[in-house]
Design an enzyme around this catalytic site. Structure first.
Site, short mmCIF file in Angstrom:
data_model
loop_
_atom_site.label_atom_id
_atom_site.label_comp_id
_atom_site.label_asym_id
_atom_site.label_seq_id
_atom_site.Cartn_x
_atom_site.Cartn_y
_atom_site.Cartn_z
N CYS A 51 46.10 33.07 36.32
CA CYS A 51 45.48 33.82 37.40
C CYS A 51 46.16 33.46 38.72
CB CYS A 51 43.99 33.49 37.47
SG CYS A 51 43.12 34.28 38.85
N CYS A 83 45.95 45.66 30.06
CA CYS A 83 46.90 46.24 31.01
C CYS A 83 46.69 45.54 32.36
CB CYS A 83 46.63 47.74 31.11
SG CYS A 83 47.80 48.63 32.12
N CYS A 122 39.16 37.58 35.89
CA CYS A 122 39.27 36.16 35.58
C CYS A 122 37.85 35.60 35.42
CB CYS A 122 40.01 35.44 36.70
SG CYS A 122 40.08 33.64 36.48
N CYS A 135 37.24 32.82 38.53
CA CYS A 135 37.15 33.18 39.95
C CYS A 135 36.75 34.63 40.19
CB CYS A 135 38.47 32.88 40.65
SG CYS A 135 39.83 33.97 40.15
N CYS A 148 43.28 31.53 41.01
CA CYS A 148 42.75 30.19 40.71
C CYS A 148 43.58 29.37 39.73
CB CYS A 148 41.31 30.30 40.21
SG CYS A 148 41.16 30.88 38.51
#
Length: 155
Positions: free
Chosen positions: A54, A126, A103, A106, A57
């Site tokens: 991510c 995607c 995510c 976060c 985070c």
């Protein structure tokens, strides 16, 4: 390697510090559920071995061995690093019915999930390249929240 990572969301002060690191495009996509233009993103043609984390985070989200060429113009994967790191949400924006993926730690917008991927899952995650950071194999995973849980693991 699927290992346990702390999924506790960033504290308000950590979140503000992370927001300060984003450019305008990253802010629009990660925090306002935007989408980058197809076929002109930095990770679409990345064929290196490693882990996609991510951007906000640092949580590991996808591994390069699950990446495939979907022809859609965005990086696509058939399975996540671990399902616990991805949160799915019903999305009816732009006159479409889709599954948004975020995510799990976060809550940053990553992209969308579609049921048209390759075997063995037949799923296509995607993703926006802007939502991801690529960490090459052999490199320590990031620890953007300074928790010490990522630094012991190499991709």
């Amino acid at each position: 390697m699927n290992v346990a990572f702390d999924l506790t969301p960033p504290s308000p002060s950590q979140r503000e510090a992370l927001i300060a690191t984003l450019n305008a495009e990253e802010h629009r996509i990660l925090l306002q559920h935007g989408t980058e233009a197809p076929f002109c993103n930095r990770l679409l043609d990345n064929n290196q071995l490693g882990t996609y984390t991510c951007r906000f985070c640092g949580l590991p989200l996808f591994h390069s061995n699950a990446k495939f060429k979907s022809g859609t113009g965005w990086p696509s994967f058939f399975e996540p690093y671990t399902h616990a790191h991805i949160r799915k949400q019903h999305d009816t924006s732009h006159g479409m019915i889709r599954t948004e993926i975020l995510c799990a730690r976060c809550n940053s917008h990553l992209g969308h999930l579609f049921p048209d991927g390759p075997p063995p899952t037949y799923e296509r995650y995607c993703l926006n390249s802007v939502s991801l950071t690529f960490i090459p194999t052999g490199t320590l995973l990031p620890d953007q929240l300074h928790r010490g849980d990522n630094t012991a693991y190499r991709t």
